[in-house]
Design a protein around this motif. Structure first.
Motif, PDB file in Angstrom:
ATOM      1  N   ALA A 172      42.354  76.608   6.319  1.00 34.02           N
ATOM      2  CA  ALA A 172      43.428  77.338   5.645  1.00 34.02           C
ATOM      3  C   ALA A 172      44.541  76.398   5.209  1.00 34.02           C
ATOM      4  O   ALA A 172      45.125  76.558   4.131  1.00 34.02           O
ATOM      5  N   ASN A 173      44.840  75.411   6.016  1.00 40.04           N
ATOM      6  CA  ASN A 173      45.881  74.451   5.636  1.00 40.04           C
ATOM      7  C   ASN A 173      45.439  73.593   4.451  1.00 40.04           C
ATOM      8  O   ASN A 173      46.239  73.290   3.562  1.00 40.04           O
ATOM      9  N   LEU A 174      44.180  73.190   4.429  1.00 41.36           N
ATOM     10  CA  LEU A 174      43.682  72.420   3.287  1.00 41.36           C
ATOM     11  C   LEU A 174      43.727  73.240   2.001  1.00 41.36           C
ATOM     12  O   LEU A 174      44.096  72.736   0.931  1.00 41.36           O
ATOM     13  N   ALA A 175      43.380  74.519   2.113  1.00 32.00           N
ATOM     14  CA  ALA A 175      43.441  75.393   0.940  1.00 32.00           C
ATOM     15  C   ALA A 175      44.874  75.552   0.456  1.00 32.00           C
ATOM     16  O   ALA A 175      45.146  75.550  -0.756  1.00 32.00           O
ATOM     17  N   ALA A 176      45.815  75.663   1.393  1.00 35.84           N
ATOM     18  CA  ALA A 176      47.230  75.785   1.022  1.00 35.84           C
ATOM     19  C   ALA A 176      47.717  74.519   0.329  1.00 35.84           C
ATOM     20  O   ALA A 176      48.482  74.585  -0.643  1.00 35.84           O
ATOM     21  N   ALA A 177      47.289  73.365   0.813  1.00 36.69           N
ATOM     22  CA  ALA A 177      47.690  72.104   0.183  1.00 36.69           C
ATOM     23  C   ALA A 177      47.221  72.050  -1.268  1.00 36.69           C
ATOM     24  O   ALA A 177      47.963  71.628  -2.163  1.00 36.69           O
ATOM     25  N   LEU A 178      46.006  72.483  -1.513  1.00 39.96           N
ATOM     26  CA  LEU A 178      45.480  72.515  -2.885  1.00 39.96           C
ATOM     27  C   LEU A 178      46.298  73.445  -3.767  1.00 39.96           C
ATOM     28  O   LEU A 178      46.621  73.120  -4.918  1.00 39.96           O
ATOM     29  N   GLU A 179      46.637  74.605  -3.233  1.00 36.99           N
ATOM     30  CA  GLU A 179      47.436  75.564  -3.997  1.00 36.99           C
ATOM     31  C   GLU A 179      48.797  74.985  -4.358  1.00 36.99           C
ATOM     32  O   GLU A 179      49.368  75.326  -5.394  1.00 36.99           O
ATOM     33  N   LEU A 180      49.310  74.108  -3.507  1.00 40.50           N
ATOM     34  CA  LEU A 180      50.618  73.502  -3.727  1.00 40.50           C
ATOM     35  C   LEU A 180      50.519  72.186  -4.498  1.00 40.50           C
ATOM     36  O   LEU A 180      51.461  71.403  -4.524  1.00 40.50           O
ATOM     37  N   GLU A 181      49.368  71.946  -5.109  1.00 41.12           N
ATOM     38  CA  GLU A 181      49.136  70.821  -6.015  1.00 41.12           C
ATOM     39  C   GLU A 181      49.125  69.464  -5.312  1.00 41.12           C
ATOM     40  O   GLU A 181      49.510  68.451  -5.896  1.00 41.12           O
ATOM     41  N   TRP A 182      48.653  69.461  -4.072  1.00 41.35           N
ATOM     42  CA  TRP A 182      48.338  68.224  -3.371  1.00 41.35           C
ATOM     43  C   TRP A 182      46.820  68.061  -3.374  1.00 41.35           C
ATOM     44  O   TRP A 182      46.093  69.039  -3.253  1.00 41.35           O
ATOM     45  N   ASN A 183      46.362  66.827  -3.454  1.00 43.39           N
ATOM     46  CA  ASN A 183      44.930  66.536  -3.358  1.00 43.39           C
ATOM     47  C   ASN A 183      44.604  66.084  -1.940  1.00 43.39           C
ATOM     48  O   ASN A 183      45.003  64.980  -1.536  1.00 43.39           O
ATOM     49  N   PRO A 184      43.922  66.903  -1.142  1.00 45.30           N
ATOM     50  CA  PRO A 184      43.560  66.486   0.214  1.00 45.30           C
ATOM     51  C   PRO A 184      42.508  65.369   0.165  1.00 45.30           C
ATOM     52  O   PRO A 184      41.406  65.569  -0.329  1.00 45.30           O
ATOM     53  N   ILE A 185      42.877  64.209   0.674  1.00 42.67           N
ATOM     54  CA  ILE A 185      41.982  63.046   0.650  1.00 42.67           C
ATOM     55  C   ILE A 185      41.242  62.900   1.969  1.00 42.67           C
ATOM     56  O   ILE A 185      40.102  62.422   2.008  1.00 42.67           O
ATOM     57  N   GLY A 186      41.868  63.300   3.054  1.00 44.68           N
ATOM     58  CA  GLY A 186      41.218  63.190   4.351  1.00 44.68           C
ATOM     59  C   GLY A 186      41.968  63.993   5.394  1.00 44.68           C
ATOM     60  O   GLY A 186      43.135  64.342   5.214  1.00 44.68           O
ATOM     61  N   HIS A 187      41.261  64.319   6.472  1.00 42.29           N
ATOM     62  CA  HIS A 187      41.900  64.979   7.608  1.00 42.29           C
ATOM     63  C   HIS A 187      41.085  64.662   8.858  1.00 42.29           C
ATOM     64  O   HIS A 187      39.888  64.381   8.779  1.00 42.29           O
ATOM     65  N   PHE A 188      41.749  64.688   9.995  1.00 42.62           N
ATOM     66  CA  PHE A 188      41.068  64.422  11.263  1.00 42.62           C
ATOM     67  C   PHE A 188      41.922  64.960  12.407  1.00 42.62           C
ATOM     68  O   PHE A 188      43.127  65.184  12.260  1.00 42.62           O
ATOM     69  N   ARG A 189      41.279  65.162  13.533  1.00 40.45           N
ATOM     70  CA  ARG A 189      41.978  65.673  14.715  1.00 40.45           C
ATOM     71  C   ARG A 189      42.620  64.526  15.500  1.00 40.45           C
ATOM     72  O   ARG A 189      42.021  63.446  15.633  1.00 40.45           O
ATOM     73  N   LEU A 190      43.808  64.784  16.003  1.00 42.11           N
ATOM     74  CA  LEU A 190      44.396  63.853  16.961  1.00 42.11           C
ATOM     75  C   LEU A 190      43.555  63.881  18.231  1.00 42.11           C
ATOM     76  O   LEU A 190      43.329  64.956  18.807  1.00 42.11           O
TER      77      LEU A 190
END
Length: 251
Positions: A172-190
């Motif tokens: 859901a956070n990645l989808a929100a980032a896209l909606e806000l015109e950010w390009n998600p390049i990567g994500h990972f868990r701490l």
């Protein structure tokens, strides 16, 4: 207990700690490595920096300029002192500022960074407000408490429903980032070590000192009870939620 009193007690509880929330150097460096094509000496904005463990690492690694912002002057004083001690004082500038209305011109930064603090304004609000500050092709890195599974244990769901009802899944956070015109390049868990070693171990040592200073204060005792409950739940259920790093590029 009103919100202002809660904040005051939490600030006092964390006074003197190197980290005010979960994190570790390895995760910071992993996220930084995903931010490709940065200038040789980037200009970095660290939003809600706290005492600035990540500010110091970013300054020492990039040798750029890290402008570290927080609302608590005492945290920034600790950061200034640590930066001077570590020999990166000229690479760190501190600024008392509200993350919801930062006093910087548009397109001022190559990289904006916020570890464990975006919840103070909300994930979507932070991404929207900070985007104009980042140059085209620049980067935003945030870590945010996120659900990893759709069916967490009831005790964990109940705790976070009360203490952070806005928490969402990584997807859901990645989808929100896209909606806000950010390009998600990567994500990972701490990793779990970022909770146990980077945050909970020193915090546990701090709790008795804090309680001794508030022996007749039921509000302080309730804060300790809440923190101890969080530590217990997160230690037992690390697979269901935790901090996720989101590495976003402004197109």
């Amino acid at each position: 207990m009103d919100e202002q009193r809660l904040i005051e007690l939490l600030v006092e509880l964390h006074q003197g700690l190197l980290r005010l929330g979960p994190g570790d150097d390895a995760a910071t460096l992993r996220a930084l490595a995903l931010c490709t094509s940065l200038p040789e000496r980037p200009t970095i904005l660290d939003i809600g920096c706290g005492t600035g463990a990540q500010s110091l690492l970013l300054a020492g690694t990039t040798r750029g300029l890290v402008i570290a912002t927080d609302l608590m002057p005492s945290f920034l004083t600790q950061l200034d002192n640590n930066a001077a001690y570590r020999g990166v004082g000229r690479h760190v500038a501190t600024c008392v500022a509200d993350m919801g209305c930062l006093p910087f011109a548009p397109n001022s930064f190559d990289l904006a960074w916020s570890e464990g603090a975006v919840y103070l304004v909300g994930f979507d609000e932070g991404l929207a407000r900070w985007r104009p500050l980042v140059r085209s092709g620049g980067w935003l890195v945030v870590s945010e408490l996120s659900w990893f599974t759709p069916d967490p244990p009831a005790e964990l769901a109940d705790f976070w429903s009360e203490n952070y009802p806005a928490m969402r899944t990584v997807e859901a956070n990645l989808a929100a980032a896209l909606e806000l015109e950010w390009n998600p390049i990567g994500h990972f868990r701490l990793p779990e070590e970022g909770w146990r070693e980077g945050y909970y171990r020193p915090l546990k040592r701090r709790l008795p000192v804090f309680l001794e200073a508030h022996t007749t204060d039921p509000e302080a005792e309730s804060v300790v009870t809440m923190v101890e409950r969080e530590m217990e739940l997160m230690t037992r259920h690390p697979e269901h939620c935790g901090y996720a790093f989101y590495v976003l590029c402004r197109g």
